[in-house]
Design an enzyme around this catalytic site. Structure first.
Site, PDB file in Angstrom:
ATOM      1  N   GLU A 150      -3.049  -4.664  -3.014  1.00  0.00           N
ATOM      2  CA  GLU A 150      -3.624  -5.625  -3.945  1.00  0.00           C
ATOM      3  C   GLU A 150      -3.673  -5.063  -5.360  1.00  0.00           C
ATOM      4  O   GLU A 150      -3.299  -5.721  -6.334  1.00  0.00           O
ATOM      5  CB  GLU A 150      -5.040  -6.016  -3.512  1.00  0.00           C
ATOM      6  N   CYS A 176     -10.370  -4.434   0.322  1.00  0.00           N
ATOM      7  CA  CYS A 176     -11.450  -3.446   0.333  1.00  0.00           C
ATOM      8  C   CYS A 176     -12.335  -3.643  -0.900  1.00  0.00           C
ATOM      9  O   CYS A 176     -12.007  -4.427  -1.797  1.00  0.00           O
ATOM     10  CB  CYS A 176     -10.874  -2.024   0.373  1.00  0.00           C
ATOM     11  N   ASN A 199       0.826  -1.195   0.000  1.00  0.00           N
ATOM     12  CA  ASN A 199       0.000   0.000   0.000  1.00  0.00           C
ATOM     13  C   ASN A 199       0.868   1.255   0.000  1.00  0.00           C
ATOM     14  O   ASN A 199       1.944   1.295   0.583  1.00  0.00           O
ATOM     15  CB  ASN A 199      -1.023  -0.001   1.140  1.00  0.00           C
ATOM     16  N   CYS A 212      -3.987   0.707  -2.748  1.00  0.00           N
ATOM     17  CA  CYS A 212      -3.868  -0.503  -1.930  1.00  0.00           C
ATOM     18  C   CYS A 212      -2.850  -1.476  -2.529  1.00  0.00           C
ATOM     19  O   CYS A 212      -2.631  -1.497  -3.742  1.00  0.00           O
ATOM     20  CB  CYS A 212      -5.220  -1.209  -1.830  1.00  0.00           C
ATOM     21  N   CYS A 223     -10.580  -3.007  -4.280  1.00  0.00           N
ATOM     22  CA  CYS A 223      -9.663  -4.093  -4.632  1.00  0.00           C
ATOM     23  C   CYS A 223     -10.425  -5.338  -5.057  1.00  0.00           C
ATOM     24  O   CYS A 223     -10.046  -6.010  -6.021  1.00  0.00           O
ATOM     25  CB  CYS A 223      -8.721  -4.409  -3.471  1.00  0.00           C
ATOM     26  N   GLU A 281       0.216   5.206   0.679  1.00  0.00           N
ATOM     27  CA  GLU A 281      -0.718   6.247   1.128  1.00  0.00           C
ATOM     28  C   GLU A 281      -0.295   7.622   0.620  1.00  0.00           C
ATOM     29  O   GLU A 281       0.831   7.810   0.160  1.00  0.00           O
ATOM     30  CB  GLU A 281      -0.793   6.253   2.653  1.00  0.00           C
TER      31      GLU A 281
END
Length: 162
Positions: free
Chosen positions: A75, A112, A62, A73, A115, A64
């Protein structure tokens, strides 16, 4: 009116010793990717390792950003990189590991919604399931047969056909 129940089966491993060697190796790569995550705001680091049909592994973590939601993210970083680097090569499975620096995560964190949808797009495109291996900071390891299992009533390309 009628009612419909949607459910799926989840395999739960209580320790690394129960996992197949290939899964263990993928988790190890996801753990290493997690260490390089950039998560100064949430302190929640995630690493992902994607195994492709040609046995190549692509990792992601990830990233940010102070300007939410500009981050990405783990993934999606891994899956999009796999699609760019190895176009047309099917994804077999994805190991995702997540942990918080402020508390112990005793259960795996599932991808999430963004994703799930992104991985589902690849699953749908390749017309075969993508297995998910999920691990938290400690505790059990979950294995799902397909991302479609954790995204019931998914929005797919069939809705957009002319």
């Amino acid at each position: 009116m009628r009612s419909k129940t949607l459910s799926f089966q989840l395999t739960i491993f209580e320790s690394f010793a129960e996992l197949p060697k290939e899964d263990l190796e993928l988790i190890d790569l996801a753990l290493k990717a997690k260490e390089n995550a950039y998560a100064p705001y949430s302190n929640f680091k995630v690493g992902a390792a994607v195994l492709l049909e040609n046995k190549q592994v692509v990792i992601g973590n990830n990233q940010e950003n102070a300007s939410y939601p500009s981050g990405l993210c783990a993934e999606r970083v891994a899956v999009f990189q796999a699609g760019a680097k190895f176009p047309g090569i099917p994804i077999v499975k994805i190991a995702i590991v997540a942990s918080s620096e402020s508390q112990i995560t005793k259960e795996p964190a599932a991808p999430c919604g963004n994703c799930r949808q992104s991985i589902f797009e690849y699953e749908n495109k390749q017309e075969r399931p993508i297995e998910l291996i999920l691990m938290g900071g400690e505790g059990p390891i979950y294995k799902c047969r397909s991302v479609a299992d954790i995204l019931p009533l998914a929005f797919g390309s069939d809705f957009l056909k002319k």
